[in-house]
Scaffold this motif. Structure first.
Motif, PDB file in Angstrom:
ATOM      1  N   LEU A 162     -25.942   0.315   0.258  1.00  0.00           N
ATOM      2  CA  LEU A 162     -25.277  -0.841  -0.352  1.00  0.00           C
ATOM      3  C   LEU A 162     -24.107  -0.407  -1.217  1.00  0.00           C
ATOM      4  O   LEU A 162     -23.988   0.760  -1.598  1.00  0.00           O
ATOM      5  N   SER A 163     -23.243  -1.387  -1.490  1.00  0.00           N
ATOM      6  CA  SER A 163     -22.009  -1.093  -2.232  1.00  0.00           C
ATOM      7  C   SER A 163     -21.534  -2.359  -2.930  1.00  0.00           C
ATOM      8  O   SER A 163     -21.769  -3.472  -2.443  1.00  0.00           O
ATOM      9  N   HIS A 164     -20.871  -2.169  -4.062  1.00  0.00           N
ATOM     10  CA  HIS A 164     -20.303  -3.323  -4.765  1.00  0.00           C
ATOM     11  C   HIS A 164     -19.001  -2.923  -5.433  1.00  0.00           C
ATOM     12  O   HIS A 164     -18.858  -1.809  -5.933  1.00  0.00           O
ATOM     13  N   GLU A 205     -23.827  -7.132 -10.242  1.00  0.00           N
ATOM     14  CA  GLU A 205     -23.292  -6.670  -8.956  1.00  0.00           C
ATOM     15  C   GLU A 205     -24.378  -5.952  -8.147  1.00  0.00           C
ATOM     16  O   GLU A 205     -24.517  -6.151  -6.946  1.00  0.00           O
ATOM     17  N   SER A 206     -25.137  -5.107  -8.844  1.00  0.00           N
ATOM     18  CA  SER A 206     -26.193  -4.359  -8.178  1.00  0.00           C
ATOM     19  C   SER A 206     -27.276  -5.304  -7.658  1.00  0.00           C
ATOM     20  O   SER A 206     -27.795  -5.132  -6.548  1.00  0.00           O
ATOM     21  N   ARG A 207     -27.604  -6.311  -8.452  1.00  0.00           N
ATOM     22  CA  ARG A 207     -28.632  -7.273  -8.005  1.00  0.00           C
ATOM     23  C   ARG A 207     -28.116  -8.095  -6.825  1.00  0.00           C
ATOM     24  O   ARG A 207     -28.857  -8.369  -5.873  1.00  0.00           O
ATOM     25  N   TRP A 237     -25.280  11.029   3.946  1.00  0.00           N
ATOM     26  CA  TRP A 237     -25.635  12.455   3.831  1.00  0.00           C
ATOM     27  C   TRP A 237     -26.768  12.679   2.832  1.00  0.00           C
ATOM     28  O   TRP A 237     -27.723  13.416   3.092  1.00  0.00           O
ATOM     29  N   TYR A 238     -26.682  12.026   1.677  1.00  0.00           N
ATOM     30  CA  TYR A 238     -27.607  12.345   0.583  1.00  0.00           C
ATOM     31  C   TYR A 238     -29.080  12.093   0.936  1.00  0.00           C
ATOM     32  O   TYR A 238     -29.931  12.962   0.706  1.00  0.00           O
ATOM     33  N   PRO A 239     -29.409  10.929   1.519  1.00  0.00           N
ATOM     34  CA  PRO A 239     -30.841  10.716   1.828  1.00  0.00           C
ATOM     35  C   PRO A 239     -31.382  11.714   2.856  1.00  0.00           C
ATOM     36  O   PRO A 239     -32.581  11.959   2.903  1.00  0.00           O
ATOM     37  N   ALA A 298     -25.903  -7.133  -4.613  1.00  0.00           N
ATOM     38  CA  ALA A 298     -25.913  -6.269  -3.419  1.00  0.00           C
ATOM     39  C   ALA A 298     -27.334  -6.150  -2.864  1.00  0.00           C
ATOM     40  O   ALA A 298     -27.539  -6.116  -1.641  1.00  0.00           O
ATOM     41  N   ARG A 299     -28.320  -6.107  -3.754  1.00  0.00           N
ATOM     42  CA  ARG A 299     -29.716  -6.065  -3.290  1.00  0.00           C
ATOM     43  C   ARG A 299     -30.120  -7.375  -2.617  1.00  0.00           C
ATOM     44  O   ARG A 299     -30.922  -7.373  -1.682  1.00  0.00           O
ATOM     45  N   ASP A 300     -29.574  -8.483  -3.091  1.00  0.00           N
ATOM     46  CA  ASP A 300     -29.842  -9.749  -2.394  1.00  0.00           C
ATOM     47  C   ASP A 300     -29.288  -9.679  -0.966  1.00  0.00           C
ATOM     48  O   ASP A 300     -29.915 -10.176  -0.021  1.00  0.00           O
ATOM     49  N   TRP A 307     -25.883  17.054  -3.268  1.00  0.00           N
ATOM     50  CA  TRP A 307     -24.550  16.588  -3.622  1.00  0.00           C
ATOM     51  C   TRP A 307     -23.515  17.295  -2.752  1.00  0.00           C
ATOM     52  O   TRP A 307     -23.693  18.456  -2.401  1.00  0.00           O
ATOM     53  N   VAL A 308     -22.429  16.627  -2.403  1.00  0.00           N
ATOM     54  CA  VAL A 308     -21.310  17.267  -1.692  1.00  0.00           C
ATOM     55  C   VAL A 308     -20.013  16.790  -2.312  1.00  0.00           C
ATOM     56  O   VAL A 308     -19.831  15.599  -2.569  1.00  0.00           O
ATOM     57  N   ASP A 309     -19.108  17.735  -2.535  1.00  0.00           N
ATOM     58  CA  ASP A 309     -17.815  17.407  -3.117  1.00  0.00           C
ATOM     59  C   ASP A 309     -16.908  16.754  -2.062  1.00  0.00           C
ATOM     60  O   ASP A 309     -17.052  17.003  -0.873  1.00  0.00           O
ATOM     61  N   TYR A 310     -15.958  15.968  -2.526  1.00  0.00           N
ATOM     62  CA  TYR A 310     -15.019  15.320  -1.604  1.00  0.00           C
ATOM     63  C   TYR A 310     -14.296  16.352  -0.731  1.00  0.00           C
ATOM     64  O   TYR A 310     -14.007  16.105   0.441  1.00  0.00           O
ATOM     65  N   ALA A 311     -13.974  17.515  -1.306  1.00  0.00           N
ATOM     66  CA  ALA A 311     -13.213  18.530  -0.569  1.00  0.00           C
ATOM     67  C   ALA A 311     -14.015  19.161   0.553  1.00  0.00           C
ATOM     68  O   ALA A 311     -13.456  19.823   1.431  1.00  0.00           O
TER      69      ALA A 311
END
Ligand SMILES: CC(C)(COP(=O)(O)OP(=O)(O)OC[C@H]1O[C@@H](n2cnc3c(N)ncnc32)[C@H](O)[C@@H]1OP(=O)(O)O)[C@@H](O)C(=O)NCCC(=O)NCCS
Length: 228
Positions: A85-87, A45-47, A159-161, A49-51, A166-170
């Motif tokens: 990216l996401s899978h 899946e990760s590969r 946000w992260y990059p 998504a990279r494609d 890290w940030v919590d969902y709340a």
């Protein structure tokens, strides 16, 4: 590109700024590398998504590129580009743009079905409780808990990059605009980042439901990086 992937790209591409390219793949993922796990150790899946990401980069004029993983799990893009990216079962997606267009991108895809109440309770905060109740009544065909979850993951991936934190969902409160296919989100930054004027606080994005999936995307405009 066929089926759900083509429909997803068709629904999203015209809703993101020009210069951001969305790419997707659906169905079964390509099998193991010559019958063995890939040398990278990445999941199929990760590969895949990279494609998708490489296809988007190619549209932007960047030939073959490695997309390694950073210390926080984030994809590391070729110089001059940002993306995400996401899978999930049945679908892989990527969105990529030049740094002159966006300073960060977050994309997320989920199966479009209500998430378990016990899980929902851990991600919903503040006014989202009453918002979800209103949306369930006004737009009952949409699994809003899944959309909200996906929005928060997209926000985190943008946000992260920018912050490396890290940030919590709340700490991420979302306002959905159901008829516009859009949303706004506000992140309450960790205390030590709050005093910094460059800390991103608000995020805007798009959501679409295509077939059995929901996809959300957040684009942070390039001017935020220039201000930083
Ligand atoms: C990291 C996380 C967002 C990934 O989402 P997911 O739905 O589990 O999985 P997805 O397939 O959609 O996304 C996985 C991809 O996210 C990307 N990703 C992982 N960590 C990341 C990070 N710190 N920053 C940006 N992107 C990241 C990677 O590209 C990863 O794919 P890869 O491992 O194949 O490279 C999620 O697991 C998580 O930990 N969330 C908690 C934090 C959060 O969302 N807070 C919300 C409030 S802002």
């Amino acid at each position: 590109m066929t089926g759900v992937a083509a429909a997803l790209v068709g629904a999203l591409q015209h809703r993101v700024p020009s210069g951001v390219v969305v790419s997707a793949a659906d169905g079964a993922v390509p099998g193991p590398f010559r019958g063995r796990p890939a040398p990278s150790g990445r999941s199929p899946e990760s590969r895949s998504a990279r494609d998708c990401a490489r296809a988007a980069l190619a549209v932007l004029g960047r030939g073959h590129a490695d997309i390694p993983t950073g210390e926080g799990g984030q994809p590391v893009w070729p110089t001059g580009f940002v993306g995400s990216l996401s899978h999930c079962p049945g679908l892989r997606v990527a969105a990529v743009g030049r740094i002159g267009v966006a300073s960060a991108i977050g994309i997320d895809v989920e199966v479009h079905r209500p998430i378990r109440p016990a899980v929902a309770a851990t991600i919903v905060c503040g006014s989202e409780v009453s918002m979800l109740a209103r949306l369930a009544s006004s737009h009952p065909a949409v699994a809003w808990s899944a959309v909200l979850w996906s929005v928060k993951e997209s926000v985190f991936k943008a946000w992260y990059p920018l912050t490396g934190r890290w940030v919590d969902y709340a700490a991420c409160e979302v306002v959905m605009h159901p008829d516009r296919g859009s949303f706004d989100a506000r992140v309450v930054a960790p205390a030590d980042l709050r005093a910094q004027p460059t800390t991103p606080r608000t995020f805007a994005g798009r959501w679409v439901v295509v077939g059995a999936h929901v996809c959300t995307v957040v684009i942070v405009p390039a001017w935020r990086r220039r201000k930083a």
